[in-house]
Write a protein that holds these residues in place. Sequence first.
Motif, short mmCIF file in Angstrom:
data_model
loop_
_atom_site.label_atom_id
_atom_site.label_comp_id
_atom_site.label_asym_id
_atom_site.label_seq_id
_atom_site.Cartn_x
_atom_site.Cartn_y
_atom_site.Cartn_z
N GLU A 326 0.90 -1.00 -0.06
CA GLU A 326 0.00 -0.04 -0.07
C GLU A 326 0.92 1.22 0.38
N LEU A 327 2.34 0.83 0.43
CA LEU A 327 3.46 2.30 0.50
C LEU A 327 2.96 3.18 -1.29
N ARG A 328 2.90 2.20 -1.98
CA ARG A 328 2.65 2.65 -3.56
C ARG A 328 1.56 3.75 -4.27
N GLY A 329 0.29 2.88 -2.84
CA GLY A 329 -0.75 3.65 -3.10
C GLY A 329 -0.22 5.07 -4.14
N TYR A 330 -1.31 5.76 -5.42
CA TYR A 330 -1.30 6.82 -5.83
C TYR A 330 -1.87 7.51 -4.31
N TYR A 331 -3.06 7.74 -3.39
CA TYR A 331 -3.68 8.19 -2.96
C TYR A 331 -3.25 7.73 -1.44
N GLY A 332 -2.07 6.92 -1.16
CA GLY A 332 -2.50 6.55 0.24
C GLY A 332 -1.77 7.39 1.47
N TYR A 333 -1.26 8.14 1.32
CA TYR A 333 -0.94 9.38 2.35
C TYR A 333 -2.54 9.96 3.07
N PRO A 334 -3.51 10.76 1.63
CA PRO A 334 -5.14 11.17 2.47
C PRO A 334 -5.72 10.46 2.58
N LEU A 335 -5.40 9.02 2.04
CA LEU A 335 -6.37 7.56 2.53
C LEU A 335 -6.65 7.36 3.93
N ALA A 336 -4.81 7.31 4.35
CA ALA A 336 -3.89 7.00 5.30
C ALA A 336 -5.22 7.88 6.40
N LEU A 337 -4.49 9.32 6.21
CA LEU A 337 -5.37 10.02 7.27
C LEU A 337 -7.22 9.95 7.22
N LEU A 338 -7.77 10.15 6.21
CA LEU A 338 -9.48 9.54 6.24
C LEU A 338 -9.42 8.75 7.02
N PHE A 339 -8.37 7.10 7.18
CA PHE A 339 -8.73 6.14 7.96
C PHE A 339 -8.80 6.22 9.28
N MET A 340 -7.82 6.79 9.34
CA MET A 340 -7.28 7.18 11.59
C MET A 340 -8.54 8.16 11.67
N ALA A 341 -8.34 9.42 10.78
CA ALA A 341 -9.90 9.60 11.29
C ALA A 341 -11.41 9.49 11.33
N ALA A 342 -11.36 8.68 10.12
CA ALA A 342 -12.97 7.57 11.28
C ALA A 342 -12.59 7.32 11.94
N ILE A 343 -11.55 6.15 12.26
CA ILE A 343 -11.11 6.19 13.34
C ILE A 343 -11.68 6.59 15.03
N ALA A 344 -11.05 7.98 15.02
CA ALA A 344 -10.80 8.52 16.28
C ALA A 344 -12.22 8.87 16.09
N LEU A 345 -13.13 10.08 14.93
CA LEU A 345 -14.42 9.82 15.39
C LEU A 345 -15.34 8.89 15.15
N GLY A 346 -15.18 7.44 14.87
CA GLY A 346 -15.95 6.32 15.98
C GLY A 346 -15.78 5.81 17.15
N LEU A 347 -14.43 6.49 17.77
CA LEU A 347 -14.91 6.08 18.82
C LEU A 347 -14.68 7.42 20.05
N VAL A 348 -14.99 8.43 19.37
CA VAL A 348 -15.62 9.44 19.91
C VAL A 348 -17.37 9.13 19.96
N GLY A 349 -18.22 8.63 18.64
CA GLY A 349 -19.48 8.33 18.85
C GLY A 349 -19.51 7.21 19.83
N PHE A 350 -18.83 6.26 19.78
CA PHE A 350 -18.89 5.34 20.27
C PHE A 350 -18.77 5.39 21.96
N PHE A 351 -17.67 6.16 23.12
CA PHE A 351 -17.45 7.28 24.07
C PHE A 351 -18.85 7.95 24.12
#
Length: 357
Positions: A326-351
Motif C-alpha cells: 500500500e505504500l505505492r498507492g497513489y492516494y495512500g497518504y490522504p487515504l491513511a489520514l481519512l482512515f485514521m480520522a474515521a477511527i477517531a470519530l468512531g471512538l468519539v461516537g462510541f464514548f
Amino acid sequence: MKRSRVKRRRTPVGASPGTLIAEPGAGRTELRLTLISPEKCKTIDRAGIADVAAHYDKWPLLWLDCTGLGSVDLIGEIGRIFKLHPLALEDVVNTGQRPKVDFFDDNAYVVLSMIDDIASHRYEQVSIFFGKKYVVTFQERAGDPFDPVRKRIDGPMPNRLRTRGADYLAYALIDAIVDSYFPPVEAASDAVDGIEDEMLNAPQQGQMRQLHELRRTSHGLKGVLWPVRDALAALIRSETPCVTADTKIFLNDTLDHAMRLIELVETQRDTVTGLMEMHLSLSQARTNDIISYLTIVSVIFMPLTFLVGVWGMNFDPDTSPWNMPELRGYYGYPLALLFMAAIALGLVGFFKWKKWL
C-alpha cells in the motif's frame, strides 16, 4: 501568615502565693482616673498613686483605668489602697487567664479576653475589680472599646452611669468588651459567604488557605466566648452585695449577646468545615474530570499511533509484494489520514453512546 506565639513568664515554683512578677515586654503602668458623681465628673490623665489616694473617699464613684502591667510595685500599691486580694493581683499580671469571675468580701473580680488583633489571633486580658464605690480595670496595652462608655459618663443628665453604682459601670465595661466581638465575627461570616459564592462558580487553590485561617479564627473565638458566657452566668447567679438585682437585668442582656456570638461562631465553624469538605470534593471531581478527558484522548490516539508505527516501518515493496504494497498507492497518504480520522470519530461516537463524554 505565621501565628505568633507569646512566651509568658509564670510565678517561680515554690514562690509565695500572690507574688507579682511582670511578664517580659510588659509596658509601664499608666493610670487614668475618672471621678464620678451625679452632678459632675472629672478625668485625670496620667494620674499618680497620690491622686488615687487623695480622691478615694471623696467621690461617690471612682474608676481607675490602668494600662500596662510592667510596674508591679505600682500595681501592688493599687491593691493595698483598694484592698484587692493578692491572688487576684497575681492573676492580673499573669496574663492568659481563662475568662472567669471571683468574689471576695469587699469586691468582685472579672477576667475577660478582649480582641487585640484578630488578624494575628491575638487577644488581650482585661481585669475588672469593682466594689461599692470603685471600679479598677487593668489592661495589657493601650487601646480598648471603652470610649463609648467614657463619652456616656461625660454626657448630660439623666445619666445612669453617674447615678447608679459601681456594679452598673462594671456592667457597661463588660458589655462594651462583649459587643466588640460583633464586628470581627460578622466580618468573618461575610468572608465565609463570599468564599462560598466563589467556590460555587470556580473553586481555586487559594480558597483552602483562607478557609483554614477562618476556621482557626472561629476556634479561637469559641475558646474565648464560652468562658465569657460562664463568667456572666456566675455574675447573674451570685448573691454577692457587689451586684444588685437591677444590674443583673442588664447583665442578662449582655449574656444574650454572648450567646448570640457563640451561635454565630458555631454556625461559622460548621459552615467553614462544610466548605472545606466541599472544596476537597470539587477539587477531586475536577481532577477526576481531567484524568477522564486525558484517558479518552489517550485511547483515541492509541490506534492511530499503532497505524502510524506500522506504516512507518522500513520495508521495501520492491523486494516483495508482501512488504507493504500500500505504500505505492497513489492516494495512500490522504487515504491513511481519512482512515485514521474515521477511527477517531468512531471512538468519539462510541464514548458518547456510552455517555462517557
